[in-house]
Scaffold this motif. Structure first.
Motif, PDB file in Angstrom:
ATOM      1  N   THR A   1      49.646  63.900  29.347  1.00 39.13           N
ATOM      2  CA  THR A   1      50.592  64.701  29.580  1.00 39.13           C
ATOM      3  C   THR A   1      51.224  64.268  30.790  1.00 39.13           C
ATOM      4  O   THR A   1      51.823  65.163  31.516  1.00 39.13           O
ATOM      5  CB  THR A   1      50.040  66.062  29.510  1.00 39.13           C
ATOM      6  N   ARG A   2      51.276  62.975  31.299  1.00 41.58           N
ATOM      7  CA  ARG A   2      51.653  62.574  32.598  1.00 41.58           C
ATOM      8  C   ARG A   2      53.248  62.935  32.909  1.00 41.58           C
ATOM      9  O   ARG A   2      53.645  63.315  33.953  1.00 41.58           O
ATOM     10  CB  ARG A   2      51.296  61.218  33.003  1.00 41.58           C
ATOM     11  N   ASP A   3      53.887  62.515  31.730  1.00 40.64           N
ATOM     12  CA  ASP A   3      55.665  62.728  32.252  1.00 40.64           C
ATOM     13  C   ASP A   3      55.728  64.213  32.138  1.00 40.64           C
ATOM     14  O   ASP A   3      56.655  64.597  32.765  1.00 40.64           O
ATOM     15  CB  ASP A   3      56.056  62.207  30.684  1.00 40.64           C
ATOM     16  N   LYS A   4      55.068  64.857  31.364  1.00 38.56           N
ATOM     17  CA  LYS A   4      55.390  66.411  31.352  1.00 38.56           C
ATOM     18  C   LYS A   4      54.944  66.971  32.791  1.00 38.56           C
ATOM     19  O   LYS A   4      55.672  67.729  33.361  1.00 38.56           O
ATOM     20  CB  LYS A   4      54.638  67.046  30.271  1.00 38.56           C
TER      21      LYS A   4
ATOM     22  N   ILE B   1      54.821  65.392  35.495  1.00 35.14           N
ATOM     23  CA  ILE B   1      56.023  64.825  36.689  1.00 35.14           C
ATOM     24  C   ILE B   1      57.079  65.855  36.723  1.00 35.14           C
ATOM     25  O   ILE B   1      57.691  66.070  37.689  1.00 35.14           O
ATOM     26  CB  ILE B   1      56.067  63.455  36.606  1.00 35.14           C
ATOM     27  N   GLY B   2      57.511  66.073  35.217  1.00 37.38           N
ATOM     28  CA  GLY B   2      58.967  66.978  35.186  1.00 37.38           C
ATOM     29  C   GLY B   2      58.452  68.377  35.807  1.00 37.38           C
ATOM     30  O   GLY B   2      59.395  68.918  36.394  1.00 37.38           O
TER      31      GLY B   2
ATOM     32  N   LYS C   1      58.637  68.018  39.555  1.00 37.94           N
ATOM     33  CA  LYS C   1      60.021  67.636  40.269  1.00 37.94           C
ATOM     34  C   LYS C   1      60.764  68.966  40.104  1.00 37.94           C
ATOM     35  O   LYS C   1      61.516  69.193  40.931  1.00 37.94           O
ATOM     36  CB  LYS C   1      60.697  66.852  39.551  1.00 37.94           C
TER      37      LYS C   1
END
Length: 142
Positions: free
Chosen positions: A20-23, A25-26, A29
């Motif tokens: 779930t790294r992309d979520k 980072i979202g 940010k």
């Protein structure tokens, strides 16, 4: 700000897995941009009104410390990104611990030596510079 940190800690612990790294980072940010929307204008305002702010809230004898206050205000942008929660949720507590210890030692040394040359402003400058170095290092590693 404390509530936001508590919320992010809970969210980061759920999202801190490699899948779930992309979520993750979202969410991170998004929290930075929302916090910055409030903190950065406040920082700019206080940079320009530091003398009046210090005089009004703390009295005339504290007006002289407005230069140190201005220098310390430069730390506010660093507080937007909660690196400790991000690293903890990614299972990198030791990295944060070691960078914090190193930052503390380097900050103390830089502040001590700059204090000798520039006085109290030098101590504040040392803290700010080393804090930026720490955050840049963590951002590069993260």
């Amino acid at each position: 700000m404390v509530r936001q940190q508590q919320f992010l800690k809970a969210v980061f612990s759920e999202l801190g897995t490699p899948e779930t790294r992309d979520k993750f980072i979202g969410v991170w940010k998004n929290s930075i941009s929302k916090t910055g929307f409030f903190l950065l204008p406040m920082m700019v305002f206080l940079l320009f009104t530091a003398r009046d702010f210090m005089g009004f809230f703390f009295g005339a004898k504290y007006v002289a410390s407005s230069s140190i206050f201005r220098i310390c205000l430069l730390l506010l942008p660093l507080r937007l990104a909660f690196y400790s929660q991000a690293l903890f949720s990614l299972g990198r507590q030791k990295l944060y611990m070691y960078t914090s210890i190193l930052e503390m030692v380097l900050s103390g040394l830089a502040s001590y030596f700059l204090l000798q040359v520039y006085g109290m402003e030098g101590a504040a400058i040392g803290k700010v510079v080393i804090s930026y170095v720490e955050v840049i290092t963590l951002a590069t590693i993260l």
